[in-house]
Scaffold this active site. Structure first.
Site, PDB file in Angstrom:
ATOM      1  CG  HIS A 138      -1.234   1.290   1.525  1.00 10.06           C
ATOM      2  ND1 HIS A 138      -0.885   2.123   2.487  1.00 10.06           N
ATOM      3  CD2 HIS A 138      -2.313   1.986   1.059  1.00 10.06           C
ATOM      4  CE1 HIS A 138      -1.577   3.094   2.727  1.00 10.06           C
ATOM      5  NE2 HIS A 138      -2.589   3.188   1.719  1.00 10.06           N
TER       6      HIS A 138
ATOM      7  CG  ASN B 185      -2.503   8.237   0.707  1.00 10.65           C
ATOM      8  OD1 ASN B 185      -2.047   9.174   1.491  1.00 10.65           O
ATOM      9  ND2 ASN B 185      -3.413   8.173  -0.155  1.00 10.65           N
ATOM     10  CB  VAL B 186       1.829  10.827  -1.513  1.00 14.15           C
ATOM     11  CG1 VAL B 186       3.349  10.171  -1.223  1.00 14.15           C
ATOM     12  CG2 VAL B 186       1.773  10.462  -3.103  1.00 14.15           C
TER      13      VAL B 186
ATOM     14  CG  HIS C 115      11.751  -1.303   7.060  1.00 18.31           C
ATOM     15  ND1 HIS C 115      11.140  -0.267   7.708  1.00 18.31           N
ATOM     16  CD2 HIS C 115      10.898  -2.447   7.113  1.00 18.31           C
ATOM     17  CE1 HIS C 115       9.940  -1.025   8.053  1.00 18.31           C
ATOM     18  NE2 HIS C 115       9.995  -2.110   7.948  1.00 18.31           N
TER      19      HIS C 115
ATOM     20  CG  HIS D 179      -9.938  -5.572  16.457  1.00 21.59           C
ATOM     21  ND1 HIS D 179      -9.665  -4.404  15.403  1.00 21.59           N
ATOM     22  CD2 HIS D 179     -10.430  -6.391  15.601  1.00 21.59           C
ATOM     23  CE1 HIS D 179      -9.452  -4.960  14.284  1.00 21.59           C
ATOM     24  NE2 HIS D 179      -9.945  -6.215  14.132  1.00 21.59           N
TER      25      HIS D 179
END
Length: 304
Positions: free
Chosen positions: A108, A110-111, A147, A177
């Site tokens: 995944h 996102n920017v 990484h 949870h």
């Protein structure tokens, strides 16, 4: 560059969507992305691109959106209540990749840029984004590579940046949870405006440009590994964690729904097939057990 140059950010995001789709198509070698343009009644729109049933990728979605509105949704102003009620524009690229082969991780990225505006006052802006990896079967080589690319992208912006945003990623992509991380992390940042606009934009670009460098080598190493029904069923079970996180915790999903975004585009992150099993526990000593015992932990992968 002017202090707030939304046009430059938008052009970068459109080109980023193009380059990521091109790289994924080349790696897949079979299917192509289908584009679906859309407009939002209150203002703005976007272009959704989805690749389905490819050679390597079961489903890949890469979305661009640029939306405007008269009032910030609650999910966007929760961290900054003083901005509630301001008009806004938000633009970004968001993607999720679900491969066929269980040995290839889901990924995944996102920017995004937010700008909150009020007549007679300077606009308030901030950047956000990152990328994270969700393996089903763990390989230390892959985790270290992922990484290391993240650390290299952060390095020009300060020695502490990678560590700070790596820790934020570990904290954010955590299923409270379930008491476990969603994956092995990467980078996550939000509300970024501590540098000038040009530097913050440069950091967002560094993160966006690093995604394919981080992901494709892992895909290439794992895509030909043979697998059977056991691995496939475990992949579908673990995908359930992905669905749970996106529907319960993800701020991007909440923002999209609260701002009356296009539902198909917002939920394109969900995998095409998934399963849940009551009180499932992997066999002790198995590769499936090793995932949660050794990989889904908050580890310093670059200390290996």
């Amino acid at each position: 560059m002017p202090e707030v140059s939304t046009d430059a950010v938008k052009q970068y995001l459109l080109s980023l969507q193009d380059s990521i789709c091109g790289g994924l198509e080349l790696e897949d070698g079979g299917a192509r992305f289908l584009e679906d343009g859309w407009e939002r009644e209150e203002g703005g729109g976007g272009r959704s691109r989805v690749l389905a049933d490819g050679t390597v990728f079961e489903k890949a979605g890469v979305n661009f959106s640029h939306v405007t509105g008269a009032s910030l949704p609650p999910s966007a102003s929760a961290q900054r209540p003083e901005l509630a009620g301001r008009s806004f524009q938000a633009m970004g690229v968001s993607l999720v990749i679900h491969p066929h082969n269980p040995y290839v991780p889901t990924s995944h990225a996102n920017v995004r840029l937010f700008v909150a505006e009020k007549p007679g006052e300077e606009p308030v802006w901030w950047f956000g984004g990152g990328f994270d990896l969700t393996p089903y079967y763990g390989f230390e080589e892959d985790c270290v590579h992922w990484h290391q690319v993240a650390a290299d992208a952060c390095a020009p912006f300060g020695d502490e940046v990678y560590g700070r945003y790596k820790a934020w990623c570990d904290d954010y992509f955590y299923l409270k949870h379930r008491g476990e991380p969603r994956g092995i992390g990467g980078l996550f940042f939000d509300d970024l405006n501590e540098w000038d606009f040009k530097t913050c934009f440069g950091f967002m670009q560094a993160v966006g440009d690093a995604y394919l460098k981080a992901y494709l080598p892992i895909v290439q190493r794992r895509r030909e590994i043979e697998y059977g029904e056991r691995e496939r069923q475990f992949q579908l079970y673990r995908r359930g964690r992905y669905v749970e996180f996106n529907l319960v915790y993800d701020r991007g999903t909440l923002f999209g729904l609260q701002s009356d975004g296009r539902t198909e585009a917002i939920l394109m992150s969900l995998p095409p097939l998934v399963r849940w099993e009551y009180d499932y526990h992997p066999e002790p000593g198995s590769a499936e057990a090793k995932l949660t015992e050794e990989f889904l932990t908050s580890r310093d992968w670059l200390a290996q």
